[in-house]
Write a protein that holds these residues in place. Structure first.
Motif, PDB file in Angstrom:
ATOM      1  N   GLY A   1       0.692  -1.293   0.204  1.00 29.56           N
ATOM      2  CA  GLY A   1       0.145  -0.169  -0.048  1.00 29.56           C
ATOM      3  C   GLY A   1       0.859   1.176  -0.166  1.00 29.56           C
ATOM      4  N   TYR A   2       2.186   1.227   0.530  1.00 29.59           N
ATOM      5  CA  TYR A   2       2.957   2.345   0.466  1.00 29.59           C
ATOM      6  C   TYR A   2       3.359   2.760  -0.753  1.00 29.59           C
ATOM      7  N   ASN A   3       3.855   3.995  -0.898  1.00 29.19           N
ATOM      8  CA  ASN A   3       4.554   4.479  -2.264  1.00 29.19           C
ATOM      9  C   ASN A   3       5.947   4.050  -2.095  1.00 29.19           C
ATOM     10  N   TYR A   4       6.535   4.332  -1.099  1.00 28.24           N
ATOM     11  CA  TYR A   4       7.874   3.599  -0.836  1.00 28.24           C
ATOM     12  C   TYR A   4       8.076   3.077   0.617  1.00 28.24           C
ATOM     13  N   PHE A   5       8.901   2.265   0.627  1.00 27.33           N
ATOM     14  CA  PHE A   5       9.422   1.677   1.707  1.00 27.33           C
ATOM     15  C   PHE A   5      10.761   1.393   2.104  1.00 27.33           C
ATOM     16  N   ILE A   6      11.220   1.625   3.288  1.00 28.65           N
ATOM     17  CA  ILE A   6      12.599   1.941   3.653  1.00 28.65           C
ATOM     18  C   ILE A   6      13.113   0.645   4.780  1.00 28.65           C
ATOM     19  N   GLU A   7      14.094  -0.148   4.174  1.00 24.03           N
ATOM     20  CA  GLU A   7      14.382  -1.202   4.670  1.00 24.03           C
ATOM     21  C   GLU A   7      15.371  -0.749   5.968  1.00 24.03           C
TER      22      GLU A   7
ATOM     23  N   GLU B   1      20.727   4.401   9.262  1.00 21.31           N
ATOM     24  CA  GLU B   1      20.650   4.356   7.683  1.00 21.31           C
ATOM     25  C   GLU B   1      19.136   4.752   7.162  1.00 21.31           C
ATOM     26  N   GLN B   2      18.190   4.326   7.933  1.00 18.03           N
ATOM     27  CA  GLN B   2      16.783   4.517   7.601  1.00 18.03           C
ATOM     28  C   GLN B   2      16.487   5.803   7.591  1.00 18.03           C
ATOM     29  N   TRP B   3      17.022   6.486   8.598  1.00 17.35           N
ATOM     30  CA  TRP B   3      16.782   7.914   8.789  1.00 17.35           C
ATOM     31  C   TRP B   3      17.524   8.899   7.925  1.00 17.35           C
ATOM     32  N   THR B   4      18.413   8.590   7.455  1.00 16.96           N
ATOM     33  CA  THR B   4      19.145   9.356   6.216  1.00 16.96           C
ATOM     34  C   THR B   4      18.395   9.098   5.034  1.00 16.96           C
TER      35      THR B   4
ATOM     36  N   LEU C   1      15.221  11.081   5.134  1.00 13.70           N
ATOM     37  CA  LEU C   1      15.289  12.502   4.786  1.00 13.70           C
ATOM     38  C   LEU C   1      15.377  12.764   3.531  1.00 13.70           C
ATOM     39  N   TRP C   2      16.469  12.135   2.733  1.00 18.04           N
ATOM     40  CA  TRP C   2      16.774  12.284   1.483  1.00 18.04           C
ATOM     41  C   TRP C   2      15.512  12.177   0.441  1.00 18.04           C
ATOM     42  N   LEU C   3      14.725  10.982   0.960  1.00 16.47           N
ATOM     43  CA  LEU C   3      13.385  10.527   0.022  1.00 16.47           C
ATOM     44  C   LEU C   3      12.335  11.770   0.215  1.00 16.47           C
ATOM     45  N   SER C   4      12.069  12.031   1.560  1.00 17.97           N
ATOM     46  CA  SER C   4      11.184  13.280   1.684  1.00 17.97           C
ATOM     47  C   SER C   4      11.495  14.560   1.113  1.00 17.97           C
ATOM     48  N   GLY C   5      12.956  14.821   1.222  1.00 13.06           N
ATOM     49  CA  GLY C   5      13.463  16.208   0.386  1.00 13.06           C
ATOM     50  C   GLY C   5      13.059  16.210  -1.193  1.00 13.06           C
ATOM     51  N   TYR C   6      13.466  14.905  -1.566  1.00 11.21           N
ATOM     52  CA  TYR C   6      13.267  14.546  -3.085  1.00 11.21           C
ATOM     53  C   TYR C   6      11.654  14.744  -3.660  1.00 11.21           C
ATOM     54  N   MET C   7      11.045  14.209  -2.770  1.00  9.80           N
ATOM     55  CA  MET C   7       9.407  14.238  -2.940  1.00  9.80           C
ATOM     56  C   MET C   7       9.035  15.625  -2.788  1.00  9.80           C
TER      57      MET C   7
ATOM     58  N   HIS D   1       6.929  16.827  15.434  1.00 11.57           N
ATOM     59  CA  HIS D   1       7.493  18.081  15.285  1.00 11.57           C
ATOM     60  C   HIS D   1       8.966  18.148  15.011  1.00 11.57           C
ATOM     61  N   GLU D   2       9.726  17.025  15.712  1.00 15.10           N
ATOM     62  CA  GLU D   2      11.170  17.103  15.360  1.00 15.10           C
ATOM     63  C   GLU D   2      11.366  16.442  13.769  1.00 15.10           C
ATOM     64  N   VAL D   3      10.600  15.770  13.406  1.00 14.69           N
ATOM     65  CA  VAL D   3      10.632  15.016  11.933  1.00 14.69           C
ATOM     66  C   VAL D   3      10.584  16.319  11.083  1.00 14.69           C
ATOM     67  N   ARG D   4       9.632  17.094  11.254  1.00 13.82           N
ATOM     68  CA  ARG D   4       9.455  18.285  10.552  1.00 13.82           C
ATOM     69  C   ARG D   4      10.738  19.382  10.703  1.00 13.82           C
ATOM     70  N   SER D   5      11.086  19.390  11.895  1.00 11.15           N
ATOM     71  CA  SER D   5      12.365  20.259  11.937  1.00 11.15           C
ATOM     72  C   SER D   5      13.610  19.754  11.151  1.00 11.15           C
ATOM     73  N   GLN D   6      13.710  18.546  11.385  1.00  8.80           N
ATOM     74  CA  GLN D   6      14.918  17.860  10.718  1.00  8.80           C
ATOM     75  C   GLN D   6      14.619  17.814   9.074  1.00  8.80           C
ATOM     76  N   VAL D   7      13.434  17.735   8.789  1.00 10.51           N
ATOM     77  CA  VAL D   7      13.171  17.818   7.240  1.00 10.51           C
ATOM     78  C   VAL D   7      13.744  19.069   6.973  1.00 10.51           C
ATOM     79  N   MET D   8      13.267  20.112   7.564  1.00  6.09           N
ATOM     80  CA  MET D   8      13.467  21.577   7.068  1.00  6.09           C
ATOM     81  C   MET D   8      14.744  21.936   7.163  1.00  6.09           C
TER      82      MET D   8
END
Ligand SMILES: [Zn+2]
Length: 154
Positions: A52-58, A99-102, A105-111, A143-150
């Motif tokens: 169901g997910y668009n992307y899945f991070i191992e 590794e998942q977190w890195t 962040l990359w995939l979110s930035g890309y999207m 909130h932390e997720v959003r600030s790290q994305v920013m």
């Protein structure tokens, strides 16, 4: 970094996304589930077309394509206008790996660049109206997720 193409067989044809308004963050809530196992689970146990997910991070950070840029099945009422990113793990009990977190962040930035989104449009599944589960896990502070994305985007 890159998105790894999968050759999962879906039961129904893909539908194009509408204007993407959100990135929705999920955990698999199963400790060691892989993208392939998730695909099987969603198809055979949930009765969906496929994962169901668009992307899945191992756990090792590999970004596996699920529905990609097509309508998914991950957030009731939001599937046509969001990208669902699932990191595998049970984040009620454990944190994502570095590794998942890195990769996240990359995939979110890309999207976000692809769909012209801003950090406030990154939501945890549980932040959607009517959602009772803890997804993406009690240990994840959105909130932390959003600030790290920013921070990542700057
Ligand atoms: Zn979820």
């Amino acid at each position: 970094m890159k998105i790894i193409q999968t050759n999962f067989h879906f039961l129904e044809p893909f539908e194009p996304l509408e204007k993407v308004q959100n990135i929705i963050v999920h955990h698999s809530s199963r400790k060691n589930m892989t993208a392939e196992q998730c695909h099987e689970f969603h198809q055979h146990k949930r009765g969906w077309s496929g994962i169901g997910y668009n992307y899945f991070i191992e756990k090792n950070g590999d970004i596996m394509e699920g529905r990609g840029q097509h309508v998914g099945a991950h957030a009731y009422g939001h599937n046509r206008s969001s990208i669902g990113i699932c990191m595998t793990g049970d984040f009620d009990l454990e944190m994502p790996t570095n590794e998942q977190w890195t990769s996240f962040l990359w995939l979110s930035g890309y999207m976000m660049k692809l769909h012209d989104l801003h950090p406030h449009q990154v939501l945890g599944h549980r932040e959607l109206e009517g959602v009772k589960k803890s997804c993406p896990g009690l240990l994840i502070n959105l909130h932390e997720v959003r600030s790290q994305v920013m921070e990542y985007l700057q």
